[in-house]
Motif scaffolding. Structure first.
Motif, mmCIF file in Angstrom:
data_model
loop_
_atom_site.group_PDB
_atom_site.id
_atom_site.type_symbol
_atom_site.label_atom_id
_atom_site.label_comp_id
_atom_site.label_asym_id
_atom_site.label_seq_id
_atom_site.Cartn_x
_atom_site.Cartn_y
_atom_site.Cartn_z
ATOM 1 N N ALA A 189 50.456 48.307 25.351
ATOM 2 C CA ALA A 189 49.197 47.704 24.902
ATOM 3 C C ALA A 189 48.084 48.162 25.836
ATOM 4 O O ALA A 189 48.318 48.407 27.019
ATOM 5 N N VAL A 190 46.883 48.255 25.293
ATOM 6 C CA VAL A 190 45.754 48.686 26.108
ATOM 7 C C VAL A 190 45.075 47.461 26.722
ATOM 8 O O VAL A 190 44.920 46.425 26.070
ATOM 9 N N HIS A 191 44.701 47.573 27.996
ATOM 10 C CA HIS A 191 44.081 46.462 28.715
ATOM 11 C C HIS A 191 42.872 46.973 29.507
ATOM 12 O O HIS A 191 42.778 48.154 29.844
ATOM 13 N N VAL A 192 41.977 46.034 29.824
ATOM 14 C CA VAL A 192 40.829 46.331 30.690
ATOM 15 C C VAL A 192 40.868 45.328 31.839
ATOM 16 O O VAL A 192 40.186 44.300 31.826
ATOM 17 N N PRO A 193 41.679 45.583 32.872
ATOM 18 C CA PRO A 193 41.799 44.619 33.972
ATOM 19 C C PRO A 193 40.502 44.443 34.751
ATOM 20 O O PRO A 193 40.218 43.368 35.263
ATOM 21 N N GLY A 194 39.696 45.510 34.835
ATOM 22 C CA GLY A 194 38.472 45.443 35.626
ATOM 23 C C GLY A 194 37.234 45.082 34.828
ATOM 24 O O GLY A 194 36.120 45.431 35.245
ATOM 25 N N ARG A 195 37.404 44.387 33.725
ATOM 26 C CA ARG A 195 36.254 44.032 32.879
ATOM 27 C C ARG A 195 35.155 43.333 33.684
ATOM 28 O O ARG A 195 33.963 43.533 33.445
ATOM 29 N N PHE A 196 35.541 42.485 34.630
ATOM 30 C CA PHE A 196 34.568 41.760 35.454
ATOM 31 C C PHE A 196 34.772 42.063 36.944
ATOM 32 O O PHE A 196 34.519 41.214 37.795
ATOM 33 N N ALA A 197 35.229 43.270 37.240
ATOM 34 C CA ALA A 197 35.484 43.640 38.634
ATOM 35 C C ALA A 197 34.182 43.995 39.339
ATOM 36 O O ALA A 197 33.250 44.551 38.744
ATOM 37 N N ILE A 198 34.118 43.663 40.621
ATOM 38 C CA ILE A 198 32.995 44.026 41.483
ATOM 39 C C ILE A 198 33.547 44.713 42.719
ATOM 40 O O ILE A 198 34.522 44.253 43.319
ATOM 41 N N ASP A 322 49.694 38.438 36.632
ATOM 42 C CA ASP A 322 49.918 38.874 38.013
ATOM 43 C C ASP A 322 50.352 40.339 38.040
ATOM 44 O O ASP A 322 51.441 40.686 38.493
ATOM 45 N N VAL A 323 49.536 41.208 37.505
ATOM 46 C CA VAL A 323 49.764 42.653 37.548
ATOM 47 C C VAL A 323 48.405 43.328 37.705
ATOM 48 O O VAL A 323 47.449 42.942 37.036
ATOM 49 N N PRO A 324 48.299 44.336 38.561
ATOM 50 C CA PRO A 324 46.979 44.934 38.793
ATOM 51 C C PRO A 324 46.387 45.632 37.578
ATOM 52 O O PRO A 324 45.169 45.629 37.392
ATOM 53 N N LEU A 325 47.235 46.249 36.715
ATOM 54 C CA LEU A 325 46.707 47.077 35.636
ATOM 55 C C LEU A 325 46.973 46.521 34.238
ATOM 56 O O LEU A 325 46.104 46.608 33.367
ATOM 57 N N ALA A 326 48.152 45.969 33.980
ATOM 58 C CA ALA A 326 48.530 45.533 32.633
ATOM 59 C C ALA A 326 48.091 44.092 32.383
ATOM 60 O O ALA A 326 48.900 43.209 32.088
ATOM 61 N N ALA A 327 46.791 43.840 32.521
ATOM 62 C CA ALA A 327 46.257 42.491 32.335
ATOM 63 C C ALA A 327 44.824 42.590 31.850
ATOM 64 O O ALA A 327 44.175 43.639 31.981
ATOM 65 N N GLU A 328 44.326 41.497 31.289
ATOM 66 C CA GLU A 328 42.948 41.453 30.820
ATOM 67 C C GLU A 328 42.055 40.812 31.880
ATOM 68 O O GLU A 328 42.362 39.738 32.401
ATOM 69 N N GLY A 329 40.952 41.473 32.189
ATOM 70 C CA GLY A 329 39.987 40.917 33.117
ATOM 71 C C GLY A 329 39.297 39.704 32.528
ATOM 72 O O GLY A 329 38.882 39.714 31.364
ATOM 73 N N LEU A 330 39.195 38.633 33.311
ATOM 74 C CA LEU A 330 38.613 37.372 32.856
ATOM 75 C C LEU A 330 37.300 37.089 33.576
ATOM 76 O O LEU A 330 37.124 37.467 34.737
ATOM 77 N N PRO A 331 36.385 36.382 32.904
ATOM 78 C CA PRO A 331 35.112 36.047 33.546
ATOM 79 C C PRO A 331 35.274 34.965 34.609
ATOM 80 O O PRO A 331 36.219 34.180 34.595
#
Length: 382
Positions: A189-198, A322-331
């Motif tokens: 599945a495709v994910h955007v873990p860094g959606r709200f990364a700073i 709890d995975v650096p890449l295979a997760a969705e970034g949350l606000p």
């Protein structure tokens, strides 16, 4: 007589005057929103930040003309067309013609949307997409889809991840290789873990981010700074054992495998399916272990230069697993965010120029808010 009635009936059924006229049907886009958006407050204003995936099933290239985000009453919350449409579009295939609006057959495009939102309602939204073919005489066509319901739950107000400042909030949704536009498909599945990364980078009072030319990690102003727990939480995982290059040039020559991209990191379980990630920490600096309970403000490590990084900084984001890449970034938001200035563009930051101070000189304090791109922030010293 009977045969005449029969013949009249047959002729009536086959007459072009009574044959049903069917509307033309054409292949176009599959519209999908892969993550149920949650509202985020950016500099005090609520918005929805999410991605619309558009995959073409047409036999010829299609050209996007506009994307509108529409509620059930038909009201458009936002419309993207022209230069605004080009600015939000990304193509994982990186087209050679640099034209993201022209979508060949079988190709996926992604619209990285940010839409003003009234948090007092939780509507169901969808998208109205207009497009044409490459034919000069083609008329615009429209489809609707990509339906989703806004997820509503208690917003996350965090404490500071660092002390003092000034710290620059380095991110921008329009950067092609920025966190927001990096898609990972690592587990089906495709994910955007860094959606709200700073990426938090320490800057000087008059600009600049390093002593001298910053060729060594130790010359950067933020290097070795204490990294703090943003909430009372449980350490759910740590990643250690990644070394640090002596110079930025030496690091740039190394190939960092995807599994090491986060460098040395700590993940905290914040509860309610939300996990805070601290990445690129200094080797040997992680001061906590999995299963350990931490209090807001506890030191969990030090800012470093490990993993996929172009300079010492703290990468911070919140995700749903709890995975650096295979997760969705949350606000998320910071409980009290003291914004003291801003960089006009990333070039000014990169060239070590002075940042623009907020007016009045004391800046502004935002409650439960996310900073704007390139904001300069001061965190409490204690």
């Amino acid at each position: 007589m009977a045969w005449r009635i029969f013949l009249w009936s047959v002729l009536a059924l086959t007459s072009p005057l009574v044959v049903a006229q069917r509307a033309p049907v054409t292949q176009s886009f599959d519209l999908r929103v892969s993550w149920a958006p949650e509202p985020v407050r950016v500099e005090g204003k609520a918005s929805l930040v999410y991605e619309l995936h558009l995959t073409s099933y047409a036999k010829a290239p299609l050209r996007l003309a506009s994307i509108a985000v529409v509620d059930d009453d038909g009201h458009a919350l936002a419309t993207f067309e022209g230069k605004a449409l080009e600015a939000v579009l990304g193509r994982p295939d990186h087209p050679a013609d640099k034209d993201p609006t022209r979508i060949p057959p079988g190709v996926n495009a992604v619209a990285y949307l940010s839409v003003p939102f009234d948090p007092g309602v939780a509507p169901r939204l969808h998208h109205r997409v207009t497009y044409t073919t490459d034919l000069a005489s083609a008329s615009p066509m429209a489809i609707e889809g990509g339906v989703f319901a806004v997820t509503s739950r208690t917003s996350l107000a965090l404490g500071p991840p660092l002390r003092g400042g000034p710290w620059a909030a380095i991110y921008n949704a329009q950067w092609e290789r920025g966190h927001r536009r990096v898609l990972y498909a690592t587990n089906g599945a495709v994910h955007v873990p860094g959606r709200f990364a700073i990426d938090w980078i320490r800057v000087g009072a008059q600009g600049g981010f390093a002593h001298g030319n910053g060729a060594k990690p130790t010359e950067w102003l933020g290097y070795g700074a204490d990294v703090l727990a943003v909430a009372d939480a449980t350490v759910v995982s740590t990643g250690e054992g990644i070394g640090e290059a002596a110079t930025l040039a030496e690091h740039a020559m190394q190939k960092v495998p995807l599994e090491d991209a986060a460098g040395n990191y700590v993940a905290l379980d914040l509860g309610d399916g939300r996990y805070a990630f601290y990445e690129h920490l200094q080797p040997g600096s992680i001061a906590v272990k999995p299963g350990q309970h931490v209090r807001r403000g506890d030191i969990i490590g030090r800012l470093g230069f490990t993993g996929e990084s172009t300079g010492p900084h703290l990468h911070f984001h919140v995700a749903d697993a709890d995975v650096p890449l295979a997760a969705e970034g949350l606000p998320y938001g910071f409980e009290h965010l003291h914004v003291i200035g801003h960089y006009g563009d990333i070039e000014a930051f990169a060239q070590g120029k002075a940042w623009d101070r907020a007016s009045p000189a004391s800046g502004k304090v935002l409650d439960n808010s996310f900073p704007a791109p390139l904001d300069v922030v001061e965190f409490p010293q204690k």
